[in-house]
Write a protein that holds these residues in place. Structure first.
Motif, PDB file in Angstrom:
ATOM      1  N   GLY A  70       0.820  -1.210   0.000  1.00 23.32           N
ATOM      2  CA  GLY A  70       0.000   0.000   0.000  1.00 23.32           C
ATOM      3  C   GLY A  70       0.853   1.260   0.000  1.00 23.32           C
ATOM      4  O   GLY A  70       0.561   2.228  -0.704  1.00 23.32           O
ATOM      5  N   MET A  73       2.331   1.622  -3.514  1.00 26.80           N
ATOM      6  CA  MET A  73       1.267   2.030  -4.432  1.00 26.80           C
ATOM      7  C   MET A  73       0.898   3.498  -4.213  1.00 26.80           C
ATOM      8  O   MET A  73       0.734   4.272  -5.165  1.00 26.80           O
ATOM      9  CB  MET A  73       0.047   1.137  -4.208  1.00 26.80           C
ATOM     10  N   GLY A 156      -4.002   3.169  -1.861  1.00 28.49           N
ATOM     11  CA  GLY A 156      -2.751   2.613  -1.353  1.00 28.49           C
ATOM     12  C   GLY A 156      -2.460   3.064   0.067  1.00 28.49           C
ATOM     13  O   GLY A 156      -2.082   2.260   0.927  1.00 28.49           O
TER      14      GLY A 156
END
Length: 279
Positions: A70, A73, A156
């Motif tokens: 996350g 991202m 994310g």
């Protein structure tokens, strides 16, 4: 104590964002982010043996790795959105989305039940993040382009917070370590700067970027501790107040001007912290 951990997380995230933002003006942002993750990994590896970890389950490491994915991202799509989108939409969208999504998941899925004052604080904090982060308006076309990247970035960031909160307290810092490995692996394929951009990365820049990553790792550690002692939805909101610090440092260090919207946002953020602390 949980409130202090969460606010400490916001403080170190704010410093990391401010320094990282300055470094990204001189060198390739994705490379700075990657160096930061390596710095965070070294710091967390050095600190992990000093934190009690009586029971490190595979699930804890998986949750930490998912959190790191996350992180990667969120950073990649944030930089991508800023590269061709409007900062006035990308940054506040990420700040608000990365906060609102964990709160929504916490209440609807994880069973978080904030008190009435805490709810009032959450209601104040989320628009405060938007007001603090927003800058002057950009072109409509670039705003539309940046919005989709901001959406993915906010997902994310939300994943980072939600997943890390699921790691057990008995795992110590090892979920953070697993997350830094996953984040670096997620960013690595996208860190392909030109030779011109690499020339802007000297020894001091590398050390500063690594230190920035270390501060971000410390911020995540404090957030994890806060989430273990407090409702995730509360820990996320307080930790997500990190945009306050770059604004304050921008005014005091860089001589930037405080807009009326940012002033309202700062006052709202202060009131939100007061309400959540009171609860």
């Amino acid at each position: 104590m949980a409130i202090l951990f969460a606010l400490g997380s916001a403080f170190f995230y704010g410093v990391a964002d401010f320094v990282g933002g300055l470094l990204s003006r001189w060198a390739d942002p994705t490379t700075i982010a990657l160096i930061g993750q390596f710095g965070a990994l070294l710091l967390s590896l050095a600190a992990a043996p000093f934190f009690p970890a009586p029971s490190v389950e595979l699930a804890d490491l998986i949750w930490g790795a998912v959190s790191g994915i996350g992180t990667g991202m969120g950073m990649v799509f944030l930089y991508r959105g800023l590269s061709h989108g409007s900062m006035s939409v990308v940054v506040p969208f990420v700040a608000v989305g990365g906060t609102a999504l964990p709160v929504l998941i916490g209440v609807t899925v994880l069973g978080d039940r904030p008190t009435v004052p805490a709810w009032l604080g959450i209601v104040l904090a989320i628009p405060a993040l938007w007001l603090i982060s927003v800058t002057k308006n950009g072109p409509q076309g670039s705003r539309a382009a940046g919005t989709l990247d901001a959406l993915f970035s906010s997902i994310g960031i939300a994943l980072q917070y939600i997943a890390l909160a699921q790691a057990g307290a008995e795992a110590g810092l090892w979920p953070i370590v697993a997350g830094r490995v996953a984040a670096a692996l997620a960013i690595l394929p996208l860190a392909r700067p030109s030779s011109a951009k690499l020339r802007g990365i000297g020894t001091r820049t590398v050390l500063a970027a690594a230190l920035t990553g270390g501060m971000a790792a410390l911020a995540l550690t404090l957030y994890m501790l806060a989430a273990q002692l407090q409702l995730m939805s509360i820990a996320v909101v307080l930790s997500s107040l990190y945009p306050v610090l770059p604004v304050v440092l921008g005014i005091t260090v860089l001589g930037e001007r405080l807009t009326v919207r940012q002033l309202v946002g700062l006052l709202s953020a202060g009131a939100a912290v007061g309400l959540i602390t009171w609860s």
